[in-house]
Scaffold this active site. Sequence first.
Site, PDB file in Angstrom:
ATOM      1  N   HIS A  98      49.881   4.422  46.066  1.00 30.64           N
ATOM      2  CA  HIS A  98      50.260   3.590  44.976  1.00 30.64           C
ATOM      3  C   HIS A  98      49.483   2.373  44.660  1.00 30.64           C
ATOM      4  CE1 HIS A  98      52.747   1.013  47.824  1.00 30.64           C
ATOM      5  NE2 HIS A  98      52.635   0.242  46.633  1.00 30.64           N
ATOM      6  N   ASP A 151      52.704   8.785  50.015  1.00 31.11           N
ATOM      7  CA  ASP A 151      52.113   7.507  49.703  1.00 31.11           C
ATOM      8  C   ASP A 151      51.023   7.106  50.639  1.00 31.11           C
ATOM      9  OD1 ASP A 151      51.761   5.386  48.148  1.00 31.11           O
ATOM     10  OD2 ASP A 151      53.599   4.215  48.857  1.00 31.11           O
ATOM     11  N   SER A 247      51.773  -4.316  50.231  1.00 32.36           N
ATOM     12  CA  SER A 247      51.598  -2.724  50.173  1.00 32.36           C
ATOM     13  C   SER A 247      50.000  -1.970  50.693  1.00 32.36           C
ATOM     14  CB  SER A 247      51.745  -2.199  48.698  1.00 32.36           C
ATOM     15  OG  SER A 247      52.963  -2.179  48.492  1.00 32.36           O
TER      16      SER A 247
END
Length: 300
Positions: A98, A151, A247
């Site tokens: 992502h 992911d 992230s």
Amino acid sequence: MKSFALLVVLLAVASAEWIDIDWSKVRPIEEFDHYWARLPAELQIYRNVRPSARVTNGQPAAPGQFPYQIALISEFIISSGLCGGSVLTNNYILTAAHCVVGTAGILATGGTAIMGAQNRNVNEPEQQRIRFSGPGVIPHPQYTSATIRNDIAVVRLDSPITFTARIQPVRLPARSDTRQFGGFLGTVSGFGRTSDASTATSDVVMFTTNPVMTNADCIASWNTALIQPQNVCLSGADGRSACNGDSGGPLAVQDGGSLQIGVVSFGSAGGCSIGMPSVYARVSFFLDFIESNSDFTASA
């Protein structure tokens, strides 16, 4: 031969050229709409909530403490997103899907990876800033934003990293390593936010440590089918957690040195410091993908 040697020198100088970044135009990837599209309906209510100020209880890293840590700036059509990442080889880095896949599945057009930074805003001699291009962005082919599956991504750099005392590749689990790491102390690091109330990310590398959870305990905390064998969770006890901007960064345990077992994937939209576990892509689950799409070779 002299001409060839001169060309090598020129290429080396070009790869080491300082890349200026306008940080005012870089936002944590969690502020992009495609991040919120990943969250289940019951968490969408938190989208516009600003929890009271609570730090995530991290601390600044010592210079070179995490030589595999990367600050990753991914460029999309309108804006640039800040994520973390880790040094996989001198040509490839590891991050979350992502971080490089935007709205409607559009890939980042390119970006910059920053290695060896203690303070990402300072022109430190230890830093290396290397560009990557759109064709070098390789998300997992089964990455699904709606269910937060697969992911994980690798990114090929435009020129190789030069390893130094401050910049080293991360170590990943061996193929024969079937441990779930529940009960190990896990450390997550990055340049993300240090407070739920602040919109600013950290200039320096921050880290925090909590126990790695079993998936059964993590499922009990989340009370949702989001947690799968491809995930690993870190306890959010005492408000210690990854936060916006982290992230794609590494979750590591100490096992004969640092061993990366996870890639920061998602956390509660209710806030980083509310005590919910942070959730990661389990690296050992994705060794085939990593090896097939980079020049990394997993240990037996």
